[in-house]
Design a protein around this motif. Structure first.
Motif, PDB file in Angstrom:
ATOM      1  N   LYS A 107       0.914  -1.461   0.056  1.00  0.00           N
ATOM      2  CA  LYS A 107       0.225  -0.048  -0.061  1.00  0.00           C
ATOM      3  C   LYS A 107       1.074   1.217  -0.192  1.00  0.00           C
ATOM      4  CE  LYS A 107      -3.989  -2.144   1.035  1.00  0.00           C
ATOM      5  NZ  LYS A 107      -4.954  -2.533  -0.057  1.00  0.00           N
ATOM      6  N   LYS A 149      -4.252   0.789   7.061  1.00  0.00           N
ATOM      7  CA  LYS A 149      -3.844  -0.532   6.154  1.00  0.00           C
ATOM      8  C   LYS A 149      -2.515  -1.118   6.258  1.00  0.00           C
ATOM      9  CE  LYS A 149      -6.932   1.732   2.793  1.00  0.00           C
ATOM     10  NZ  LYS A 149      -6.923   1.800   1.167  1.00  0.00           N
ATOM     11  N   VAL A 159      -7.378  -4.006   6.146  1.00  0.00           N
ATOM     12  CA  VAL A 159      -7.784  -2.795   6.443  1.00  0.00           C
ATOM     13  C   VAL A 159      -8.865  -2.614   7.627  1.00  0.00           C
ATOM     14  CG1 VAL A 159      -9.180  -1.025   5.081  1.00  0.00           C
ATOM     15  CG2 VAL A 159      -7.660  -2.361   4.021  1.00  0.00           C
ATOM     16  N   GLU A 190      -4.692   6.639   6.577  1.00  0.00           N
ATOM     17  CA  GLU A 190      -5.420   7.654   5.775  1.00  0.00           C
ATOM     18  C   GLU A 190      -6.684   7.967   6.168  1.00  0.00           C
ATOM     19  OE1 GLU A 190      -5.134   5.552   1.741  1.00  0.00           O
ATOM     20  OE2 GLU A 190      -7.193   5.088   1.927  1.00  0.00           O
ATOM     21  N   ALA A 191      -7.048   9.055   5.509  1.00  0.00           N
ATOM     22  CA  ALA A 191      -8.244   9.618   5.515  1.00  0.00           C
ATOM     23  C   ALA A 191      -9.370   8.693   4.975  1.00  0.00           C
ATOM     24  CB  ALA A 191      -8.037  11.252   5.034  1.00  0.00           C
ATOM     25  N   PHE A 192     -10.480   8.783   5.558  1.00  0.00           N
ATOM     26  CA  PHE A 192     -11.716   8.142   5.295  1.00  0.00           C
ATOM     27  C   PHE A 192     -12.334   9.040   4.080  1.00  0.00           C
ATOM     28  CE2 PHE A 192     -16.206   7.035   5.606  1.00  0.00           C
ATOM     29  CZ  PHE A 192     -16.236   5.837   5.363  1.00  0.00           C
ATOM     30  N   LEU A 193     -12.637   8.062   3.246  1.00  0.00           N
ATOM     31  CA  LEU A 193     -13.289   8.839   1.937  1.00  0.00           C
ATOM     32  C   LEU A 193     -14.581   8.566   1.927  1.00  0.00           C
ATOM     33  CD1 LEU A 193     -10.802   8.497  -0.830  1.00  0.00           C
ATOM     34  CD2 LEU A 193     -11.327  10.758   0.574  1.00  0.00           C
ATOM     35  N   GLU A 197     -18.311   3.396  -3.936  1.00  0.00           N
ATOM     36  CA  GLU A 197     -17.113   2.453  -4.746  1.00  0.00           C
ATOM     37  C   GLU A 197     -17.596   1.796  -5.854  1.00  0.00           C
ATOM     38  OE1 GLU A 197     -14.616   0.032  -1.992  1.00  0.00           O
ATOM     39  OE2 GLU A 197     -15.889   0.743  -0.318  1.00  0.00           O
ATOM     40  N   LYS A 219     -19.652  -5.679  -0.966  1.00  0.00           N
ATOM     41  CA  LYS A 219     -18.587  -6.084  -0.224  1.00  0.00           C
ATOM     42  C   LYS A 219     -18.990  -6.752   1.240  1.00  0.00           C
ATOM     43  CE  LYS A 219     -14.317  -4.838  -1.849  1.00  0.00           C
ATOM     44  NZ  LYS A 219     -14.644  -3.623  -2.769  1.00  0.00           N
ATOM     45  N   ILE A 287      -9.003   3.894  -3.999  1.00  0.00           N
ATOM     46  CA  ILE A 287      -8.874   3.452  -2.815  1.00  0.00           C
ATOM     47  C   ILE A 287      -7.669   2.472  -2.785  1.00  0.00           C
ATOM     48  CG2 ILE A 287     -10.071   1.712  -1.220  1.00  0.00           C
ATOM     49  CD1 ILE A 287     -11.711   4.125  -0.794  1.00  0.00           C
ATOM     50  N   GLU A 288      -7.690   1.791  -3.988  1.00  0.00           N
ATOM     51  CA  GLU A 288      -6.511   0.805  -3.966  1.00  0.00           C
ATOM     52  C   GLU A 288      -6.385   0.453  -5.516  1.00  0.00           C
ATOM     53  OE1 GLU A 288      -7.330  -3.080  -2.259  1.00  0.00           O
ATOM     54  OE2 GLU A 288      -9.289  -3.185  -3.425  1.00  0.00           O
TER      55      GLU A 288
HETATM   56  P1  AMP Z   1      -8.971  -2.216   0.548  1.00  0.00           P
HETATM   57  O1  AMP Z   1      -8.607  -3.688   0.982  1.00  0.00           O
HETATM   58  O2  AMP Z   1      -7.811  -1.117   0.194  1.00  0.00           O
HETATM   59  O3  AMP Z   1      -9.787  -2.616  -0.827  1.00  0.00           O
HETATM   60  O4  AMP Z   1      -9.859  -1.844   1.423  1.00  0.00           O
HETATM   61  C1  AMP Z   1     -11.129  -2.617   1.767  1.00  0.00           C
HETATM   62  C2  AMP Z   1     -12.343  -1.772   1.871  1.00  0.00           C
HETATM   63  O5  AMP Z   1     -12.062  -0.843   3.025  1.00  0.00           O
HETATM   64  C3  AMP Z   1     -12.693  -1.100   0.732  1.00  0.00           C
HETATM   65  O6  AMP Z   1     -13.097  -1.780  -0.416  1.00  0.00           O
HETATM   66  C4  AMP Z   1     -13.356   0.107   1.127  1.00  0.00           C
HETATM   67  O7  AMP Z   1     -14.548  -0.411   1.364  1.00  0.00           O
HETATM   68  C5  AMP Z   1     -12.821   0.450   2.487  1.00  0.00           C
HETATM   69  N1  AMP Z   1     -11.490   1.755   2.300  1.00  0.00           N
HETATM   70  C6  AMP Z   1     -10.293   1.601   2.253  1.00  0.00           C
HETATM   71  N2  AMP Z   1      -9.791   2.652   2.163  1.00  0.00           N
HETATM   72  C7  AMP Z   1     -10.573   3.485   2.327  1.00  0.00           C
HETATM   73  C8  AMP Z   1     -10.643   5.084   2.445  1.00  0.00           C
HETATM   74  N3  AMP Z   1      -9.825   5.756   2.379  1.00  0.00           N
HETATM   75  N4  AMP Z   1     -12.051   5.659   2.874  1.00  0.00           N
HETATM   76  C9  AMP Z   1     -13.062   4.886   3.136  1.00  0.00           C
HETATM   77  N5  AMP Z   1     -13.160   3.429   3.084  1.00  0.00           N
HETATM   78  C10 AMP Z   1     -11.948   2.846   2.423  1.00  0.00           C
END
Ligand code: AMP
Ligand code: GLY
Length: 423
Positions: A107, A149, A159, A190-193, A197, A219, A287-288
């Motif tokens: 990440k 993360k 996460v 990181e900041a929550f968005l 999605e 999800k 987000i990723e």
């Molecule tokens: P990831 O494994 O990075 O996909 O994260 C898993 C889930 O966490 C994502 O699908 C999002 O629903 C949530 N998530 C990750 N990062 C953020 C963020 N910065 N703000 C809000 N939700 C997030």
């Protein structure tokens, strides 16, 4: 062309289904595959992370193209392994190199990359055990909620979204102390968005790119997007809010700078870039990154591709993607995932599955299934089957998938009946 497809989920069954339709497809092998892929090709008892075993299978079966489904072999460097071995180097393998796969495998790497390229993503800081104290004070004044993360791959569990500062500080300390093993020895905070999605899949040969049909997965385990995160309980394509204006922003602000960054760093990327995006007030943020297709998104994306997937994949190693066209099916597609009771927590395997013969007008992609000793179909994982349907719109596609999902039975089975109704 003889094809070796690595992986064993619904994604791989959908790949096998699509590849098998190509006139270019010769023999198809899936390692290790599942009961669904066994009906389309030959399953091989080979672990995709066991590179010498994959290599032996590729040579034995005169494979012309290797397609890697899951991220782990890519992050572990299967492409580099093939390229480094003279016997294997001329067998094209679809997927990024070990370094390029760091876009998913680390990440922190992805964040630095995005920052360097000016790609919109949440503001962040990265911490390691020797900067724990800085991390704790960073969290003391960070707006809530805050997202922690694990830097490395943590089987989808790395996460954590924290609603208060004490919880976040405790979590940071636990992660840096190895809560997710080596994967969390570095942590991105990181900041929550807040937004909606969606998933964009980009096929690239490192020079040009094609955007596959856009999808959205669901999800959470519970209806109304409640409860624990899962690998994905369903998916739809197209995504109503990912209209031309939005996709124009995605292309200019995210896809093009991502490709530019790949070129600038000299990364060897011939495969799929999966952009996990979130729409916040009309603007897309990353987000990723993932270095592979999504599951269950693949089970709606590939059905909506009219073009020959194998022809497109075969163009990647040769750098001919710019000569190809990608045609979408105008119909909508939806998939609903049947899971084992208890998933995503503990669940039992080996339950007899019945009712598949009652399914009418849907595609059934197997995830966790196997054929029992007496020939019947048994559950073999948390996510068991993905039921995909076409429709003139999402509503029609979802109604078909829900009706057919209801016709399939195994002890403890569960599926969300609200996939696609909320965006
Ligand atoms: P990831 O494994 O990075 O996909 O994260 C898993 C889930 O966490 C994502 O699908 C999002 O629903 C949530 N998530 C990750 N990062 C953020 C963020 N910065 N703000 C809000 N939700 C997030
Ligand atoms: N469905 C999300 C993923 O494959 O990561």
């Amino acid at each position: 062309m003889n094809i070796l497809l690595l992986g064993s989920g619904g994604r791989e069954h959908a790949f096998a289904w699509k590849i098998k339709q190509s006139p270019l497809c010769g023999r198809l092998f899936i390692a290790p595959g599942n009961a669904g892929t066994a009906a389309l090709g030959t399953n091989l008892p080979v672990n995709p992370n066991d590179f010498p075993a994959v290599a032996a299978a590729a040579l034995q079966h005169q494979i012309d193209l290797v397609l890697v489904g899951p991220e782990e072999p890519l992050v572990l460097g299967i492409r580099d392994y093939f390229l480094a071995n003279p016997e294997l180097a001329n067998i094209p393998l679809i997927g990024p190199s070990r370094e390029a796969a760091q876009l998913e495998g680390s990440k922190g790497y992805a964040k630095v990359f995005m920052q360097e390229m000016g790609i919109p993503t949440a503001a962040y800081r990265e911490f390691a055990p020797d900067t724990l104290q800085e991390g704790l004070s960073y969290l003391a004044s960070h707006p809530l909620p805050v997202v922690l993360k694990a830097d490395g791959l943590a089987a989808g569990k790395g996460v954590v979204i924290c609603q208060n500062r004490e919880e976040a500080q405790t979590e940071l300390e636990a992660m840096l102390n190895g809560k997710f093993g080596e994967a969390s020895r570095r942590v991105v905070v990181e900041a929550f968005l807040s937004g909606t999605e969606f998933s964009v899949f980009v096929l690239t040969d490192g020079k040009s790119y094609k955007i596959l049909p856009v999808a959205k997965d669901y999800k959470r385990i519970g209806e109304g997007d409640t409860g624990l995160n899962t690998g994905g309980m369903g998916a739809v394509s197209p995504v109503p809010f990912a209209n031309d204006a939005m996709m124009q922003k995605v292309e200019t602000r995210i896809i093009q700078p991502t490709l530019e960054g790949i070129k600038r760093r000299g990364l060897d990327y011939k495969g799929v870039i999966f952009l996990g995006l979130i729409e916040v007030n009309g603007d897309p943020f990353v987000i990723e990154y993932n270095c592979r297709m999504g599951d269950p998104e693949t089970e709606v994306v590939l059905p909506r591709m009219k073009s020959d997937l194998l022809e497109l994949l075969a163009a990647l190693p040769e750098g001919r993607l710019d000569e190809m066209t990608l045609e979408e099916d105008a119909r909508a597609a939806a998939t609903v995932v049947l899971v084992s009771g208890g998933y995503p927590g503990d669940y039992e395997k080996g339950k007899a599955i019945s009712g598949l013969d009652q399914v009418d007008g849907s595609l059934v992609f197997h995830s966790g299934t196997r054929t029992g000793e007496t020939g019947g179909l048994l559950t073999n994982g948390g996510r068991v089957l993905a039921i995909t349907s076409y429709g003139k719109d999402l509503k029609e596609a979802l109604e078909k998938s829900n009706a057919n999902a209801g016709r399939i039975h195994f002890e403890g089975n569960y599926f969300r009946r609200d996939i696609g109704y909320a965006f």
